[in-house]
Design a protein around this motif. Structure first.
Motif, PDB file in Angstrom:
ATOM      1  N   TYR A   1     -25.299 -55.234 -26.779  1.00  0.00           N
ATOM      2  CA  TYR A   1     -25.471 -56.505 -27.485  1.00  0.00           C
ATOM      3  C   TYR A   1     -25.246 -56.312 -28.983  1.00  0.00           C
ATOM      4  O   TYR A   1     -24.533 -57.097 -29.613  1.00  0.00           O
ATOM      5  CB  TYR A   1     -26.865 -57.066 -27.217  1.00  0.00           C
TER       6      TYR A   1
ATOM      7  N   SER B   1     -18.135 -61.633 -24.651  1.00  0.00           N
ATOM      8  CA  SER B   1     -17.666 -60.439 -25.346  1.00  0.00           C
ATOM      9  C   SER B   1     -16.332 -60.639 -26.059  1.00  0.00           C
ATOM     10  O   SER B   1     -16.109 -60.071 -27.124  1.00  0.00           O
ATOM     11  CB  SER B   1     -17.506 -59.279 -24.363  1.00  0.00           C
ATOM     12  N   TYR B   2     -15.456 -61.405 -25.475  1.00  0.00           N
ATOM     13  CA  TYR B   2     -14.097 -61.512 -26.001  1.00  0.00           C
ATOM     14  C   TYR B   2     -13.733 -62.909 -26.503  1.00  0.00           C
ATOM     15  O   TYR B   2     -12.671 -63.092 -27.073  1.00  0.00           O
ATOM     16  CB  TYR B   2     -13.097 -61.056 -24.943  1.00  0.00           C
TER      17      TYR B   2
ATOM     18  N   PHE C   1     -21.472 -55.978 -29.854  1.00  0.00           N
ATOM     19  CA  PHE C   1     -20.684 -57.206 -29.837  1.00  0.00           C
ATOM     20  C   PHE C   1     -21.217 -58.267 -30.800  1.00  0.00           C
ATOM     21  O   PHE C   1     -20.474 -59.144 -31.229  1.00  0.00           O
ATOM     22  CB  PHE C   1     -20.607 -57.787 -28.419  1.00  0.00           C
TER      23      PHE C   1
ATOM     24  N   ALA D   1     -25.263 -63.507 -24.000  1.00  0.00           N
ATOM     25  CA  ALA D   1     -25.019 -62.067 -24.124  1.00  0.00           C
ATOM     26  C   ALA D   1     -26.333 -61.293 -24.148  1.00  0.00           C
ATOM     27  O   ALA D   1     -26.461 -60.245 -23.509  1.00  0.00           O
ATOM     28  CB  ALA D   1     -24.218 -61.775 -25.388  1.00  0.00           C
TER      29      ALA D   1
ATOM     30  N   MET E   1     -26.768 -58.266 -21.441  1.00  0.00           N
ATOM     31  CA  MET E   1     -26.384 -56.963 -21.991  1.00  0.00           C
ATOM     32  C   MET E   1     -27.619 -56.145 -22.363  1.00  0.00           C
ATOM     33  O   MET E   1     -28.656 -56.713 -22.714  1.00  0.00           O
ATOM     34  CB  MET E   1     -25.557 -57.144 -23.269  1.00  0.00           C
TER      35      MET E   1
END
Length: 77
Positions: A35, A11-12, A38, A26, A30
């Protein structure tokens, strides 16, 4: 905790290298709405040199009292 760490990474972590692998991870962890939030594009949209890699992440985890289906985890990035 493994899933939490995976979530933070996919995510980051913004870097062209490894984008496809993070995107695949992801998608596996997610729901569809998250999903798409992001990963709104099929390609890495930030250019070749943009990087943002989370480090020194502190996690605040709700105490597990047994029988709970979920616990809350709050990252401090």
């Amino acid at each position: 905790m493994n899933t939490v760490n995976q979530f933070i990474d996919v995510s980051y972590h913004c870097e062209k290298d490894g984008f496809e692998d993070r995107k695949k991870t992801a998608k596996a962890i997610m729901n569809k709405e998250l999903y798409e939030q992001f990963y709104p594009s099929e390609k890495f949209v930030y250019g070749d040199s943009y990087t943002s890699i989370p480090n020194d992440v502190q996690l605040y985890v709700q105490q597990y009292d047994g029988g709970q289906e979920e616990i809350e985890v709050i990252p401090n990035l």
